[in-house]
Design a protein around this motif. Structure first.
Motif, PDB file in Angstrom:
ATOM      1  N   HIS A 178       0.855  -1.189   0.000  1.00  0.00           N
ATOM      2  CA  HIS A 178       0.000   0.000   0.000  1.00  0.00           C
ATOM      3  C   HIS A 178       0.886   1.232   0.000  1.00  0.00           C
ATOM      4  O   HIS A 178       2.049   1.177   0.413  1.00  0.00           O
ATOM      5  N   PRO A 179       0.345   2.365  -0.450  1.00  0.00           N
ATOM      6  CA  PRO A 179       1.152   3.597  -0.369  1.00  0.00           C
ATOM      7  C   PRO A 179       1.377   3.992   1.085  1.00  0.00           C
ATOM      8  O   PRO A 179       0.450   3.982   1.888  1.00  0.00           O
ATOM      9  N   ASP A 180       2.618   4.320   1.415  1.00  0.00           N
ATOM     10  CA  ASP A 180       2.932   4.805   2.761  1.00  0.00           C
ATOM     11  C   ASP A 180       2.464   6.238   2.920  1.00  0.00           C
ATOM     12  O   ASP A 180       1.930   6.620   3.954  1.00  0.00           O
ATOM     13  N   HIS A 181       2.697   7.034   1.874  1.00  0.00           N
ATOM     14  CA  HIS A 181       2.267   8.427   1.865  1.00  0.00           C
ATOM     15  C   HIS A 181       2.291   8.917   0.418  1.00  0.00           C
ATOM     16  O   HIS A 181       2.629   8.164  -0.497  1.00  0.00           O
ATOM     17  N   TYR A 182       1.893  10.146   0.226  1.00  0.00           N
ATOM     18  CA  TYR A 182       1.916  10.773  -1.096  1.00  0.00           C
ATOM     19  C   TYR A 182       2.867  11.953  -1.036  1.00  0.00           C
ATOM     20  O   TYR A 182       2.917  12.657  -0.036  1.00  0.00           O
ATOM     21  N   ARG A 183       3.625  12.167  -2.116  1.00  0.00           N
ATOM     22  CA  ARG A 183       4.594  13.264  -2.183  1.00  0.00           C
ATOM     23  C   ARG A 183       4.301  14.104  -3.420  1.00  0.00           C
ATOM     24  O   ARG A 183       3.685  13.632  -4.385  1.00  0.00           O
ATOM     25  N   PRO A 184       4.780  15.353  -3.431  1.00  0.00           N
ATOM     26  CA  PRO A 184       4.556  16.218  -4.602  1.00  0.00           C
ATOM     27  C   PRO A 184       5.178  15.618  -5.861  1.00  0.00           C
ATOM     28  O   PRO A 184       6.257  15.024  -5.818  1.00  0.00           O
ATOM     29  N   THR A 185       4.488  15.794  -6.987  1.00  0.00           N
ATOM     30  CA  THR A 185       5.000  15.298  -8.267  1.00  0.00           C
ATOM     31  C   THR A 185       5.943  16.298  -8.926  1.00  0.00           C
ATOM     32  O   THR A 185       6.702  15.931  -9.804  1.00  0.00           O
ATOM     33  N   GLY A 186       5.842  17.570  -8.543  1.00  0.00           N
ATOM     34  CA  GLY A 186       6.610  18.615  -9.210  1.00  0.00           C
ATOM     35  C   GLY A 186       5.820  19.278 -10.325  1.00  0.00           C
ATOM     36  O   GLY A 186       6.262  20.255 -10.917  1.00  0.00           O
ATOM     37  N   GLU A 187       4.630  18.749 -10.621  1.00  0.00           N
ATOM     38  CA  GLU A 187       3.762  19.353 -11.629  1.00  0.00           C
ATOM     39  C   GLU A 187       3.172  20.652 -11.087  1.00  0.00           C
ATOM     40  O   GLU A 187       3.080  20.833  -9.872  1.00  0.00           O
ATOM     41  N   PRO A 188       2.721  21.523 -11.973  1.00  0.00           N
ATOM     42  CA  PRO A 188       1.997  22.721 -11.498  1.00  0.00           C
ATOM     43  C   PRO A 188       0.732  22.306 -10.753  1.00  0.00           C
ATOM     44  O   PRO A 188       0.164  21.240 -11.010  1.00  0.00           O
ATOM     45  N   ASP A 189       0.291  23.144  -9.823  1.00  0.00           N
ATOM     46  CA  ASP A 189      -0.942  22.872  -9.098  1.00  0.00           C
ATOM     47  C   ASP A 189      -2.113  22.747 -10.057  1.00  0.00           C
ATOM     48  O   ASP A 189      -2.162  23.393 -11.107  1.00  0.00           O
ATOM     49  N   ALA A 190      -3.076  21.903  -9.682  1.00  0.00           N
ATOM     50  CA  ALA A 190      -4.295  21.743 -10.469  1.00  0.00           C
ATOM     51  C   ALA A 190      -5.180  22.977 -10.295  1.00  0.00           C
ATOM     52  O   ALA A 190      -5.219  23.583  -9.224  1.00  0.00           O
ATOM     53  N   ALA A 191      -5.882  23.335 -11.342  1.00  0.00           N
ATOM     54  CA  ALA A 191      -6.829  24.449 -11.283  1.00  0.00           C
ATOM     55  C   ALA A 191      -7.994  24.074 -10.366  1.00  0.00           C
ATOM     56  O   ALA A 191      -8.459  22.935 -10.373  1.00  0.00           O
ATOM     57  N   TYR A 192      -8.465  25.036  -9.593  1.00  0.00           N
ATOM     58  CA  TYR A 192      -9.551  24.801  -8.648  1.00  0.00           C
ATOM     59  C   TYR A 192     -10.776  24.177  -9.321  1.00  0.00           C
ATOM     60  O   TYR A 192     -11.400  23.259  -8.776  1.00  0.00           O
ATOM     61  N   ASP A 193     -11.112  24.645 -10.516  1.00  0.00           N
ATOM     62  CA  ASP A 193     -12.289  24.113 -11.220  1.00  0.00           C
ATOM     63  C   ASP A 193     -12.182  22.624 -11.517  1.00  0.00           C
ATOM     64  O   ASP A 193     -13.193  21.950 -11.684  1.00  0.00           O
ATOM     65  N   SER A 194     -10.953  22.084 -11.551  1.00  0.00           N
ATOM     66  CA  SER A 194     -10.784  20.661 -11.878  1.00  0.00           C
ATOM     67  C   SER A 194     -11.092  19.736 -10.692  1.00  0.00           C
ATOM     68  O   SER A 194     -11.271  18.546 -10.895  1.00  0.00           O
ATOM     69  N   TYR A 195     -11.159  20.283  -9.475  1.00  0.00           N
ATOM     70  CA  TYR A 195     -11.436  19.418  -8.318  1.00  0.00           C
ATOM     71  C   TYR A 195     -12.491  19.978  -7.370  1.00  0.00           C
ATOM     72  O   TYR A 195     -12.825  19.340  -6.363  1.00  0.00           O
ATOM     73  N   LYS A 196     -13.086  21.123  -7.684  1.00  0.00           N
ATOM     74  CA  LYS A 196     -14.009  21.756  -6.733  1.00  0.00           C
ATOM     75  C   LYS A 196     -15.232  20.896  -6.402  1.00  0.00           C
ATOM     76  O   LYS A 196     -15.769  20.991  -5.318  1.00  0.00           O
ATOM     77  N   GLU A 197     -15.651  20.029  -7.332  1.00  0.00           N
ATOM     78  CA  GLU A 197     -16.800  19.160  -7.072  1.00  0.00           C
ATOM     79  C   GLU A 197     -16.449  18.027  -6.120  1.00  0.00           C
ATOM     80  O   GLU A 197     -17.335  17.305  -5.660  1.00  0.00           O
ATOM     81  N   LEU A 198     -15.170  17.840  -5.830  1.00  0.00           N
ATOM     82  CA  LEU A 198     -14.731  16.722  -4.976  1.00  0.00           C
ATOM     83  C   LEU A 198     -14.392  17.173  -3.560  1.00  0.00           C
ATOM     84  O   LEU A 198     -13.906  16.392  -2.757  1.00  0.00           O
ATOM     85  N   ILE A 199     -14.653  18.449  -3.251  1.00  0.00           N
ATOM     86  CA  ILE A 199     -14.343  18.947  -1.912  1.00  0.00           C
ATOM     87  C   ILE A 199     -15.453  18.549  -0.951  1.00  0.00           C
ATOM     88  O   ILE A 199     -16.587  18.584  -1.231  1.00  0.00           O
TER      89      ILE A 199
END
Length: 155
Positions: free
Chosen positions: A134-155
């Motif tokens: 299983h994943p122990d933890h999650y780390r940053p990918t180095g990609e730019p942050d996702a736009a708010y509109d791409s995840y706002k329905e999942l908050i």
């Protein structure tokens, strides 16, 4: 004598959990360092971990879908209280992570970044345990942050 108003005693619950078809497939994929969910044939949402039925429609889910492994932090909290039997220094961050391709965030610890730099929209990827179960933890990918509109329905 005074009436008894409370009794303090240790309690113990032993139980055995047997995963069903959906959970078994999910656990087997985790052992291969993959993450899978299941898609609802009615509303088309992908749930991770899979439940065997859509929690919204009540329809059986059988269509297995690979998701992630990367995802986006949708919300998070900074934990400042040391948990018993958990070998993690405080403070640490626990987050809801919307894996790419999933329609419901899962919970995960964020590492590899100072706690005060974690933010909504941060792109992360899993870091697997040594045994790969299983994943122990999650780390940053180095990609730019996702736009708010791409995840706002999942908050």
């Amino acid at each position: 004598p005074d009436p008894v108003t409370r009794i303090v005693t240790e309690a113990r619950l032993d139980y055995t959990h047997t995963p069903g078809r959906a959970q078994s497939a999910h656990l087997a994929a985790l052992g291969e360092q993959r993450i899978v969910g299941e898609r609802c044939p009615s509303c088309r949402k992908v749930y991770v971990p899979p439940r065997g039925a859509c929690p919204t429609c009540g329809v059986a889910t059988t269509d297995r879908v690979g998701v992630g492994p990367a995802g986006t932090v949708t919300t998070f909290c900074i934990v400042n209280i040391k948990a018993r039997n958990l070998d993690i220094d405080v403070p640490y961050v626990y987050a809801h992570i919307a894996l790419d391709g999933a329609d419901l965030p899962l919970h995960g610890r964020i590492g590899g970044i100072p706690y005060d730099q974690v933010r909504m929209g941060l792109r992360v990827e899993p870091v697997w345990t040594a045994d790969g179960r299983h994943p122990d933890h999650y780390r940053p990918t180095g990609e730019p942050d996702a736009a708010y509109d791409s995840y706002k329905e999942l908050i």
